[in-house]
Design a protein around this motif. Structure first.
Motif, PDB file in Angstrom:
ATOM      1  N   LEU A 103      -6.303   1.882 -10.034  1.00  0.00           N
ATOM      2  CA  LEU A 103      -7.104   2.875 -10.766  1.00  0.00           C
ATOM      3  C   LEU A 103      -7.194   2.515 -12.248  1.00  0.00           C
ATOM      4  O   LEU A 103      -8.258   2.636 -12.874  1.00  0.00           O
ATOM      5  CB  LEU A 103      -6.490   4.270 -10.614  1.00  0.00           C
ATOM      6  N   THR A 119     -10.947  -1.418  -1.663  1.00  0.00           N
ATOM      7  CA  THR A 119      -9.940  -0.836  -0.768  1.00  0.00           C
ATOM      8  C   THR A 119     -10.444  -0.842   0.672  1.00  0.00           C
ATOM      9  O   THR A 119      -9.647  -0.864   1.609  1.00  0.00           O
ATOM     10  CB  THR A 119      -9.595   0.590  -1.250  1.00  0.00           C
ATOM     11  N   GLU A 163       0.821  -1.216   0.000  1.00  0.00           N
ATOM     12  CA  GLU A 163       0.000   0.000   0.000  1.00  0.00           C
ATOM     13  C   GLU A 163       0.852   1.263   0.000  1.00  0.00           C
ATOM     14  O   GLU A 163       0.361   2.348  -0.299  1.00  0.00           O
ATOM     15  CB  GLU A 163      -0.911   0.002   1.228  1.00  0.00           C
ATOM     16  N   ALA A 176      -6.503  -3.944   2.404  1.00  0.00           N
ATOM     17  CA  ALA A 176      -5.657  -2.842   2.871  1.00  0.00           C
ATOM     18  C   ALA A 176      -5.521  -2.904   4.386  1.00  0.00           C
ATOM     19  O   ALA A 176      -6.458  -3.300   5.088  1.00  0.00           O
ATOM     20  CB  ALA A 176      -6.249  -1.499   2.456  1.00  0.00           C
ATOM     21  N   THR A 177      -4.370  -2.500   4.862  1.00  0.00           N
ATOM     22  CA  THR A 177      -4.152  -2.440   6.309  1.00  0.00           C
ATOM     23  C   THR A 177      -4.383  -1.031   6.848  1.00  0.00           C
ATOM     24  O   THR A 177      -4.522  -0.843   8.049  1.00  0.00           O
ATOM     25  CB  THR A 177      -2.718  -2.867   6.669  1.00  0.00           C
ATOM     26  N   ALA A 178      -4.390  -0.037   5.949  1.00  0.00           N
ATOM     27  CA  ALA A 178      -4.497   1.352   6.403  1.00  0.00           C
ATOM     28  C   ALA A 178      -5.919   1.745   6.752  1.00  0.00           C
ATOM     29  O   ALA A 178      -6.134   2.759   7.398  1.00  0.00           O
ATOM     30  CB  ALA A 178      -3.947   2.294   5.327  1.00  0.00           C
ATOM     31  N   LYS A 209     -11.052  15.041 -11.261  1.00  0.00           N
ATOM     32  CA  LYS A 209     -11.287  14.709 -12.668  1.00  0.00           C
ATOM     33  C   LYS A 209     -10.178  13.801 -13.231  1.00  0.00           C
ATOM     34  O   LYS A 209     -10.458  12.824 -13.898  1.00  0.00           O
ATOM     35  CB  LYS A 209     -11.382  15.977 -13.525  1.00  0.00           C
ATOM     36  N   GLY A 247     -15.414   7.854  -9.419  1.00  0.00           N
ATOM     37  CA  GLY A 247     -14.306   6.994  -9.833  1.00  0.00           C
ATOM     38  C   GLY A 247     -12.979   7.352  -9.208  1.00  0.00           C
ATOM     39  O   GLY A 247     -11.916   7.037  -9.758  1.00  0.00           O
ATOM     40  N   MET A 248     -13.004   7.987  -8.035  1.00  0.00           N
ATOM     41  CA  MET A 248     -11.758   8.441  -7.419  1.00  0.00           C
ATOM     42  C   MET A 248     -11.104   7.404  -6.519  1.00  0.00           C
ATOM     43  O   MET A 248      -9.909   7.492  -6.250  1.00  0.00           O
ATOM     44  CB  MET A 248     -12.009   9.704  -6.587  1.00  0.00           C
ATOM     45  N   MET A 249     -11.884   6.481  -5.985  1.00  0.00           N
ATOM     46  CA  MET A 249     -11.339   5.539  -4.997  1.00  0.00           C
ATOM     47  C   MET A 249     -10.812   4.299  -5.713  1.00  0.00           C
ATOM     48  O   MET A 249     -11.568   3.609  -6.396  1.00  0.00           O
ATOM     49  CB  MET A 249     -12.438   5.166  -4.003  1.00  0.00           C
ATOM     50  N   PRO A 250      -9.523   3.989  -5.557  1.00  0.00           N
ATOM     51  CA  PRO A 250      -8.986   2.815  -6.258  1.00  0.00           C
ATOM     52  C   PRO A 250      -9.713   1.531  -5.872  1.00  0.00           C
ATOM     53  O   PRO A 250     -10.096   1.344  -4.714  1.00  0.00           O
ATOM     54  CB  PRO A 250      -7.519   2.768  -5.790  1.00  0.00           C
ATOM     55  N   ASP A 251      -9.835   0.653  -6.833  1.00  0.00           N
ATOM     56  CA  ASP A 251     -10.491  -0.649  -6.706  1.00  0.00           C
ATOM     57  C   ASP A 251     -11.981  -0.531  -6.377  1.00  0.00           C
ATOM     58  O   ASP A 251     -12.493  -1.211  -5.492  1.00  0.00           O
ATOM     59  CB  ASP A 251      -9.775  -1.559  -5.694  1.00  0.00           C
ATOM     60  N   THR A 252     -12.637   0.337  -7.108  1.00  0.00           N
ATOM     61  CA  THR A 252     -14.099   0.407  -7.079  1.00  0.00           C
ATOM     62  C   THR A 252     -14.597  -0.360  -8.292  1.00  0.00           C
ATOM     63  O   THR A 252     -14.416   0.071  -9.429  1.00  0.00           O
ATOM     64  CB  THR A 252     -14.579   1.864  -7.123  1.00  0.00           C
ATOM     65  N   PRO A 293      -6.225   6.947  -0.991  1.00  0.00           N
ATOM     66  CA  PRO A 293      -4.953   6.489  -0.429  1.00  0.00           C
ATOM     67  C   PRO A 293      -3.713   7.008  -1.138  1.00  0.00           C
ATOM     68  O   PRO A 293      -2.604   6.810  -0.640  1.00  0.00           O
ATOM     69  CB  PRO A 293      -5.056   4.965  -0.571  1.00  0.00           C
ATOM     70  N   MET A 294      -3.895   7.685  -2.271  1.00  0.00           N
ATOM     71  CA  MET A 294      -2.722   8.233  -2.964  1.00  0.00           C
ATOM     72  C   MET A 294      -2.288   9.527  -2.297  1.00  0.00           C
ATOM     73  O   MET A 294      -2.966  10.087  -1.456  1.00  0.00           O
ATOM     74  CB  MET A 294      -3.088   8.505  -4.417  1.00  0.00           C
ATOM     75  N   PHE A 295      -1.146  10.022  -2.727  1.00  0.00           N
ATOM     76  CA  PHE A 295      -0.604  11.280  -2.204  1.00  0.00           C
ATOM     77  C   PHE A 295      -1.463  12.471  -2.620  1.00  0.00           C
ATOM     78  O   PHE A 295      -2.125  12.454  -3.640  1.00  0.00           O
ATOM     79  CB  PHE A 295       0.810  11.478  -2.726  1.00  0.00           C
ATOM     80  N   LYS A 308      -7.698  12.307 -11.410  1.00  0.00           N
ATOM     81  CA  LYS A 308      -7.315  11.251 -10.446  1.00  0.00           C
ATOM     82  C   LYS A 308      -5.793  11.164 -10.243  1.00  0.00           C
ATOM     83  O   LYS A 308      -5.233  10.084 -10.035  1.00  0.00           O
ATOM     84  CB  LYS A 308      -7.810   9.882 -10.891  1.00  0.00           C
ATOM     85  N   ASP A 323      -9.659  -0.125 -12.678  1.00  0.00           N
ATOM     86  CA  ASP A 323     -11.037   0.383 -12.605  1.00  0.00           C
ATOM     87  C   ASP A 323     -11.514   0.878 -13.970  1.00  0.00           C
ATOM     88  O   ASP A 323     -12.658   0.653 -14.366  1.00  0.00           O
ATOM     89  CB  ASP A 323     -11.135   1.538 -11.591  1.00  0.00           C
ATOM     90  N   ARG A 324     -10.629   1.555 -14.679  1.00  0.00           N
ATOM     91  CA  ARG A 324     -11.024   2.065 -15.997  1.00  0.00           C
ATOM     92  C   ARG A 324     -11.214   0.914 -16.981  1.00  0.00           C
ATOM     93  O   ARG A 324     -12.127   0.897 -17.796  1.00  0.00           O
ATOM     94  CB  ARG A 324      -9.962   3.040 -16.523  1.00  0.00           C
TER      95      ARG A 324
END
Lengths: 191, 382
Positions: free
Chosen positions: A108, B123, A98, B111-113, B271, B47-52, B303-305, B273, A111-112
């Motif tokens: 991501l 996630t 992570e 995820a562990t976070a 927009k 669509g912003m959250m990874p693994d949706t 979870p990204m920067f 991401k 997802d796309r």
């Protein structure tokens, strides 16, 4: 002013606030605040009657973070990985922690890919994707679309026009690519 | 059963799905009678959250009736009306044993976070959520609670996240009597955080947003002063002016990943991401709080920067306090406040939408149309 030691005076006294605002000061004492103290070792408080929960059956190889030492006892079972997006997702989980941007960027990207794969797959079913109904824009007429957006100085109307581009962009691109492929096929057939 | 299903960014629809089965001995199946769309659902919707994943059912705010229980469930039985915290948690891991229910380590393999959250991407564990007629509720002896007889469902559903999160955010701010508290965001969580700041003895509460109808609600519901940041060249300077150039003692970020106010930050996050979230509100919080003050972050970020102004936070000696709310820990005290009339959660509800029209509901909420603050979802089987 912060240039002197005193705190700036408040516009209302505690008595005035208590008279004006229901419940003002009801939780003044931190002891009345449920998140205080922050960490409180009390294993019995949750109602759990196990030391370690029983393991939920793993019906397919469940992808998991490599920062975990084991599969968690309980997990969600929605939408198992499938197709190319599933391959990318499994790679993201298997290879990167992570803490790595690659992990999240791959997810991501998956997802796309998933969206494209799913849209295409839906055309082979009796319930194909319909961007008109699925975006909910049919609800616009009854939602005061003009007075909600204009004449009220809201800053997000500047970028809202990007939303249809995000939604329709891949469809338009797919239509263009499809047309080019068909045209090229027709030309080859004529030669 | 009918369930909301994600079909890709900005697209959802109703599909026929199987009623979820019992998958673990301590599961329950709950028939949903009221759900809600949360502001954080919009991060998934956009669509912003990874693994949706396409096919997932969202919804982490819901109440309902227990339909079926697993063999080890002792505290619930079919027919019980229950409210279900948005956190999925085991109650027994290192973190749960210390009351950190939102940080459970036994429910999210992905995820562990972050712990487990209903209907909030893989996630957050890959669980389907409550914007459906039925939902699987793990650890039925730990999470859900019976709804008190006197509590209306429209109030109960807001205790499952929005009110608990706002109240928790005010607690994280460590408010003492007479503090000046600034809340960024006049959505449901911000409104509840502002209202909760008064419970903790705030001397002034100032709410910042750009939507005038929401600021009006902040004035009438949360008794707050308001600042519309669109009306000021630099909202930080305006907040400094309002606080006699000291800055606020405590600031609460109740906006999160899709913050407006800086086009570049918003577009690169929401927009394109390219960031975990738009840190506009968080940066404003860091800049407008006084030195030595506290910033409480309730806004959800990916979870990204993100481009956060950490240097200012360090130089100002700030305390940053964050977490997803451990919801059930808030309930006993919040129920007292609701019963005593200090809080009426459903006062912020603006729309009640049939589950079958959820696509219109998401669009309405996402586009902030028709004065929408909090939309509830009503399944046809309710």
């Amino acid at each position: 002013m912060p240039y002197r030691a005193e705190k700036p005076p408040l516009p209302e006294s505690a008595e005035q606030l208590r008279a004006r605002i229901p419940g003002w000061g009801a939780d003044l004492d931190p002891a009345d605040r449920p998140a205080v103290p922050r960490e409180r070792l009390d294993p019995g408080a949750s109602g759990a009657h196990w030391d370690l929960p029983e393991q939920q059956p793993e019906r397919w190889p469940r992808e998991r973070s490599i920062e975990h030492g084991r599969l968690t006892p309980v997990f969600g079972t929605s939408c198992p990985p499938k197709g190319l997006s599933g391959v990318v997702r499994r790679a993201a989980y298997a290879r990167y922690s992570e803490g790595r941007a690659a992990h999240w960027l791959l997810l991501l990207a998956a997802d796309r890919i998933d969206a494209v794969e799913s849209h295409l797959a839906s055309f082979g079913t009796l319930h194909p994707d319909n961007p008109i109904t699925e975006t909910g824009i049919l609800g616009e007429p009854s939602a005061r679309p003009l007075s909600s957006r204009f004449g009220v100085r809201r800053t997000d109307v500047v970028h809202q026009p990007l939303d249809p581009v995000i939604v329709a962009g891949p469809w338009v691109a797919a239509a263009v690519v499809g047309a080019l492929v068909v045209r090229s096929g027709v030309r080859r057939a004529r030669r | 059963m009918h369930a909301m299903v994600y079909r890709g960014p900005y697209k959802v629809r109703i599909e026929e799905k199987d009623i979820p089965p019992i998958e673990h001995p301590n599961d329950a199946i709950v028939r949903v009678t009221r759900a809600a769309i949360c502001g954080s659902d919009l991060h998934l919707y956009h669509g912003m959250m990874p693994d949706t994943r396409v096919g997932m059912t969202f919804g982490h705010e819901f109440v309902g009736v227990v339909e079926q229980v697993g063999p080890s469930v002792e505290r619930l039985q079919p027919g019980d009306r229950v409210m279900v915290p948005f956190n999925i948690y085991c109650g027994s891991c290192f973190f749960c044993a210390r009351g950190l229910y939102s940080n459970c380590h036994n429910v999210n393999p992905n995820a562990t976070a972050v712990g487990g959250i209903y209907g909030y991407s893989h996630t957050c564990g890959g669980y389907d959520g409550g914007q459906a007629e039925y939902v699987r509720v793990p650890f039925a002896d730990v999470g859900p609670s019976p709804i008190p007889e006197w509590l209306e469902e429209d109030d109960a559903v807001l205790l499952t996240d929005a009110l608990s999160t706002g109240y928790f955010g005010a607690q994280l701010a460590d408010i003492v009597e007479g503090d000046v508290v600034v809340v960024f965001g006049a959505g449901p969580v911000g409104l509840f955080a502002a209202r909760s700041a008064w419970l903790m003895g705030a001397g002034r509460v100032i709410v910042v947003d750009h939507l005038e109808y929401r600021l009006e609600k902040a004035r009438t519901f949360a008794y707050a002063e308001t600042v519309n940041f669109v009306e000021h060249d630099d909202v930080v300077v305006e907040l400094k002016r309002l606080t006699d150039y000291l800055g606020a003692d405590r600031v609460i970020d109740a906006v999160g990943a899709e913050a407006d106010g800086n086009l570049l930050q918003h577009v690169t996050s929401a927009k394109l991401k390219l960031q975990g979230g738009s840190p506009v509100a968080l940066n404003w919080a860091i800049d407008s709080v006084r030195k030595g003050g506290t910033v409480s972050v309730m806004g959800a970020y990916g979870p990204m920067f993100s481009a956060v102004k950490f240097g200012d936070a360090m130089n100002k000696g700030l305390t940053l306090r964050t977490n997803q709310a451990p919801v059930k820990r808030q309930w006993p005290r919040l129920l007292e406040h609701v019963r005593s009339g200090y809080l009426r959660p459903s006062d912020i509800v603006t729309h009640r939408i049939p589950l079958e029209h959820i696509a219109e509901g998401y669009h309405l909420f996402s586009s902030k149309l028709d004065g929408c603050i909090k939309p509830l979802i009503v399944p046809s089987a309710a």
